[in-house]
Scaffold this motif. Structure first.
Motif, PDB file in Angstrom:
ATOM      1  N   ARG A 269      23.956 -29.378  14.001  1.00 27.62           N
ATOM      2  CA  ARG A 269      23.931 -27.916  14.041  1.00 27.62           C
ATOM      3  C   ARG A 269      22.526 -27.355  14.313  1.00 27.62           C
ATOM      4  NH1 ARG A 269      27.285 -29.129   9.503  1.00 27.62           N
ATOM      5  NH2 ARG A 269      29.428 -28.407   9.810  1.00 27.62           N
ATOM      6  N   TYR A 270      21.523 -28.228  14.293  1.00 27.20           N
ATOM      7  CA  TYR A 270      20.143 -27.744  14.389  1.00 27.20           C
ATOM      8  C   TYR A 270      19.496 -28.231  15.690  1.00 27.20           C
ATOM      9  CZ  TYR A 270      21.167 -26.789   9.562  1.00 27.20           C
ATOM     10  OH  TYR A 270      21.775 -26.326   8.419  1.00 27.20           O
ATOM     11  N   PRO A 271      18.722 -27.350  16.343  1.00 31.10           N
ATOM     12  CA  PRO A 271      18.149 -27.713  17.648  1.00 31.10           C
ATOM     13  C   PRO A 271      17.047 -28.763  17.560  1.00 31.10           C
ATOM     14  CG  PRO A 271      17.339 -25.562  16.945  1.00 31.10           C
ATOM     15  CD  PRO A 271      18.388 -25.964  15.963  1.00 31.10           C
ATOM     16  N   SER A 272      16.298 -28.781  16.466  1.00 24.30           N
ATOM     17  CA  SER A 272      15.186 -29.728  16.375  1.00 24.30           C
ATOM     18  C   SER A 272      15.718 -31.138  16.144  1.00 24.30           C
ATOM     19  CB  SER A 272      14.251 -29.323  15.237  1.00 24.30           C
ATOM     20  OG  SER A 272      14.963 -29.236  14.019  1.00 24.30           O
ATOM     21  N   ARG A 273      15.089 -32.096  16.789  1.00 20.67           N
ATOM     22  CA  ARG A 273      15.508 -33.488  16.671  1.00 20.67           C
ATOM     23  C   ARG A 273      14.715 -34.150  15.544  1.00 20.67           C
ATOM     24  NH1 ARG A 273      16.518 -37.539  21.696  1.00 20.67           N
ATOM     25  NH2 ARG A 273      18.433 -36.315  21.719  1.00 20.67           N
ATOM     26  N   VAL A 274      15.436 -34.773  14.624  1.00 14.73           N
ATOM     27  CA  VAL A 274      14.822 -35.392  13.453  1.00 14.73           C
ATOM     28  C   VAL A 274      14.993 -36.904  13.560  1.00 14.73           C
ATOM     29  CG1 VAL A 274      14.908 -35.569  10.932  1.00 14.73           C
ATOM     30  CG2 VAL A 274      15.336 -33.374  12.048  1.00 14.73           C
ATOM     31  N   ALA A 275      13.914 -37.632  13.333  1.00 15.03           N
ATOM     32  CA  ALA A 275      14.017 -39.099  13.288  1.00 15.03           C
ATOM     33  C   ALA A 275      14.847 -39.501  12.066  1.00 15.03           C
ATOM     34  CB  ALA A 275      12.633 -39.722  13.229  1.00 15.03           C
ATOM     35  N   LEU A 276      15.578 -40.601  12.193  1.00  8.29           N
ATOM     36  CA  LEU A 276      16.468 -40.993  11.097  1.00  8.29           C
ATOM     37  C   LEU A 276      16.583 -42.509  11.019  1.00  8.29           C
ATOM     38  CD1 LEU A 276      19.725 -39.354   9.943  1.00  8.29           C
ATOM     39  CD2 LEU A 276      19.772 -41.796  10.487  1.00  8.29           C
ATOM     40  N   VAL A 277      16.482 -43.022   9.798  1.00  7.59           N
ATOM     41  CA  VAL A 277      16.804 -44.419   9.500  1.00  7.59           C
ATOM     42  C   VAL A 277      17.899 -44.398   8.450  1.00  7.59           C
ATOM     43  CG1 VAL A 277      15.994 -46.597   8.507  1.00  7.59           C
ATOM     44  CG2 VAL A 277      14.506 -45.298  10.052  1.00  7.59           C
ATOM     45  N   GLY A 278      18.999 -45.081   8.713  1.00  8.20           N
ATOM     46  CA  GLY A 278      20.108 -45.124   7.768  1.00  8.20           C
ATOM     47  C   GLY A 278      20.166 -46.451   7.040  1.00  8.20           C
ATOM     48  N   PHE A 279      20.430 -46.402   5.731  1.00 10.25           N
ATOM     49  CA  PHE A 279      20.652 -47.635   4.962  1.00 10.25           C
ATOM     50  C   PHE A 279      22.118 -48.012   5.140  1.00 10.25           C
ATOM     51  CE2 PHE A 279      20.523 -50.854   1.907  1.00 10.25           C
ATOM     52  CZ  PHE A 279      19.224 -51.029   1.438  1.00 10.25           C
ATOM     53  N   ASP A 280      22.385 -49.221   5.602  1.00 14.99           N
ATOM     54  CA  ASP A 280      23.702 -49.761   5.973  1.00 14.99           C
ATOM     55  C   ASP A 280      23.930 -49.574   7.462  1.00 14.99           C
ATOM     56  OD1 ASP A 280      24.391 -50.578   3.439  1.00 14.99           O
ATOM     57  OD2 ASP A 280      25.684 -48.859   3.025  1.00 14.99           O
ATOM     58  N   THR A 328      17.532 -57.647   3.229  1.00  7.78           N
ATOM     59  CA  THR A 328      18.032 -56.687   4.214  1.00  7.78           C
ATOM     60  C   THR A 328      17.259 -56.890   5.515  1.00  7.78           C
ATOM     61  OG1 THR A 328      16.469 -55.021   3.463  1.00  7.78           O
ATOM     62  CG2 THR A 328      18.674 -54.985   2.467  1.00  7.78           C
ATOM     63  N   ARG A 329      17.686 -56.194   6.573  1.00 12.39           N
ATOM     64  CA  ARG A 329      17.042 -56.356   7.881  1.00 12.39           C
ATOM     65  C   ARG A 329      16.976 -55.007   8.581  1.00 12.39           C
ATOM     66  NH1 ARG A 329      19.400 -58.094  13.086  1.00 12.39           N
ATOM     67  NH2 ARG A 329      21.407 -58.038  11.995  1.00 12.39           N
ATOM     68  N   LEU A 330      15.791 -54.602   9.005  1.00 14.44           N
ATOM     69  CA  LEU A 330      15.653 -53.350   9.729  1.00 14.44           C
ATOM     70  C   LEU A 330      15.962 -53.584  11.205  1.00 14.44           C
ATOM     71  CD1 LEU A 330      13.341 -50.460   9.102  1.00 14.44           C
ATOM     72  CD2 LEU A 330      13.479 -51.272  11.463  1.00 14.44           C
ATOM     73  N   ILE A 331      16.879 -52.765  11.760  1.00 14.31           N
ATOM     74  CA  ILE A 331      17.280 -52.890  13.166  1.00 14.31           C
ATOM     75  C   ILE A 331      16.865 -51.613  13.893  1.00 14.31           C
ATOM     76  CG2 ILE A 331      19.178 -53.288  14.771  1.00 14.31           C
ATOM     77  CD1 ILE A 331      20.760 -54.499  12.461  1.00 14.31           C
ATOM     78  N   PRO A 332      15.759 -51.639  14.660  1.00 18.51           N
ATOM     79  CA  PRO A 332      15.335 -50.443  15.401  1.00 18.51           C
ATOM     80  C   PRO A 332      16.199 -50.234  16.643  1.00 18.51           C
ATOM     81  CG  PRO A 332      13.809 -52.263  15.789  1.00 18.51           C
ATOM     82  CD  PRO A 332      14.832 -52.759  14.809  1.00 18.51           C
ATOM     83  N   ARG A 333      16.745 -49.014  16.779  1.00 19.00           N
ATOM     84  CA  ARG A 333      17.624 -48.736  17.913  1.00 19.00           C
ATOM     85  C   ARG A 333      17.248 -47.456  18.663  1.00 19.00           C
ATOM     86  NH1 ARG A 333      22.617 -50.001  14.321  1.00 19.00           N
ATOM     87  NH2 ARG A 333      23.101 -52.180  14.816  1.00 19.00           N
ATOM     88  N   GLY A 334      16.422 -46.617  18.074  1.00 18.88           N
ATOM     89  CA  GLY A 334      16.040 -45.383  18.757  1.00 18.88           C
ATOM     90  C   GLY A 334      15.846 -44.209  17.851  1.00 18.88           C
ATOM     91  N   SER A 335      16.776 -43.976  16.915  1.00 24.39           N
ATOM     92  CA  SER A 335      16.670 -42.765  16.083  1.00 24.39           C
ATOM     93  C   SER A 335      15.484 -42.839  15.134  1.00 24.39           C
ATOM     94  CB  SER A 335      17.957 -42.561  15.279  1.00 24.39           C
ATOM     95  OG  SER A 335      18.111 -43.548  14.274  1.00 24.39           O
ATOM     96  N   GLY A 336      15.114 -44.022  14.711  1.00 27.68           N
ATOM     97  CA  GLY A 336      13.998 -44.166  13.789  1.00 27.68           C
ATOM     98  C   GLY A 336      12.656 -44.266  14.481  1.00 27.68           C
ATOM     99  N   GLU A 337      12.664 -44.249  15.813  1.00 26.81           N
ATOM    100  CA  GLU A 337      11.427 -44.372  16.579  1.00 26.81           C
ATOM    101  C   GLU A 337      11.027 -43.062  17.231  1.00 26.81           C
ATOM    102  OE1 GLU A 337      13.167 -47.353  15.229  1.00 26.81           O
ATOM    103  OE2 GLU A 337      14.149 -47.024  17.152  1.00 26.81           O
ATOM    104  N   LEU A 338      11.805 -42.000  16.991  1.00 25.40           N
ATOM    105  CA  LEU A 338      11.443 -40.684  17.540  1.00 25.40           C
ATOM    106  C   LEU A 338      10.152 -40.205  16.906  1.00 25.40           C
ATOM    107  CD1 LEU A 338      14.959 -38.942  17.417  1.00 25.40           C
ATOM    108  CD2 LEU A 338      13.805 -39.843  19.456  1.00 25.40           C
TER     109      LEU A 338
END
Length: 342
Positions: A269-280, A328-338
């Protein structure tokens, strides 16, 4: 004799097989239990009678003679949750390799329901339990443990009332790595949207979030934290508060798969793009735009490790209780690298 046996009503018995094959009851028993002492032709005649009648051995009676029921109980939060479906399948696979069946029930995060399920399974004389607990009071399990039942707690520990084996994931370390990843990409105002704080995994991930900030010298800001049930209405309200404040976060760490999905819907709903890392990790996370960076657990490994530990106990291992923590293992895909918005 054949006609009488084939037209009888009810479940066929070993006596029916013996009558149909024209052999003694003991001969049928030897064939059914793969014992020696029956010549090949007679054994084949017995097997043909078994096939014709549809006879099935009474497994319940057989295992009870051995002092076990060849069943275990599995209590999880929600059988429909993909995380727990992966865990459940792994428990079933291990149980099957040990000749056992699994009774499964969902607690729905209700401690009373958890207790009801555990005691119902115990009343059915399961050999052991794998429990993902909904509460922290497990005194009710004490008499069952004293009576000989074995239990392993998975994903979350038991309360202080009982001493049982526990298999966990590295919740704190995983959340800490997610925060470190966002900080490495330039973020300083990082929010946390998590599940209810009373849930062990949610509290541990929040703790890892704080540790990640502290390790980087970033002050903890309680106004950037939102914890509660992962339903859409709650997350919508919390994301609105975060995103419309005077200093909105440039990045978010979400506390589990369901919270990640509800947060992504709210952020749309918001225009600004927010970086995100999800657990799971979750299905289709790699197909979204941008694809979702996650801290991945391994639910099958959690289920497999718990079940293997349980069957080791059932086989006679009486060593000290164990607490196993899976990585656990961190998998970078794009949203967390913004990067942060300029």
């Amino acid at each position: 004799m054949h006609r009488v046996a084939e037209t009888r009503r009810g479940r066929p018995t070993m006596n029916d097989v013996a009558a149909t094959a024209g052999v003694a009851l003991k001969t049928v028993s030897r064939v059914v239990n793969d014992e020696p002492g029956v010549n090949a032709a007679t054994a084949e005649r017995v097997r043909q009678a078994i096939e014709r009648l549809g006879y099935r051995r009474n497994e319940g009676a057989r295992v009870l003679r051995r002092g076990r029921t060849a069943t275990i109980g599995l209590i999880i939060e929600d059988v429909a949750d993909p995380f727990y479906s992966g865990l459940s399948r792994a428990v079933e696979d291990v149980a099957r390799s040990h000749g056992s069946l699994v009774f499964t029930g969902s607690s729905g995060e209700d401690p009373r329901r958890e207790r009801e399920l555990v005691l119902a399974f115990c009343a059915r004389r399961v050999d052991g339990l794998v429990v993902v607990p909904a509460g922290s009071d497990h005194a009710y399990l004490g008499p069952e443990l004293a009576a000989g039942i074995r239990a392993v707690f998975a994903d979350r520990p038991a309360g202080p009332d009982v001493d049982v084996d526990t298999v966990l994931c590295d919740n704190t370390g995983g959340a800490r790595s997610g925060v470190a990843h966002l900080i490495a990409h330039g973020h300083r105002r990082i929010g946390f949207v998590g599940d209810s704080a009373v849930i062990f995994t949610a509290a541990e991930r929040h703790r890892g979030f704080r540790q990640g900030l502290e390790a980087a010298g970033v002050p903890y800001d309680a106004s950037l934290v939102a914890m509660g049930p992962p339903d859409q209405a709650r997350v919508d309200a919390d994301v609105a508060r975060l995103m419309t404040g005077p200093h909105p976060p440039t990045a978010l760490l979400t506390g589990n798969g369901r919270t990640t999905l509800t947060t992504l819907r709210a952020l749309a709903r918001y225009p600004s793009r927010v970086a995100l890392v999800g657990f799971d990790d979750f299905d289709l996370a790699d197909l979204l735009v941008p694809a979702v960076t996650v801290v991945a657990q391994d639910p099958p490994a959690l289920g497999r490790t718990s079940a293997e530990l349980l069957f080791r106990r059932l086989s006679g291992d009486n060593g000290p209780t164990e607490r196993v923590e899976l990585p656990t293992r961190l998998i970078p895909r794009g949203s967390g690298e913004l990067p942060p918005a300029p």
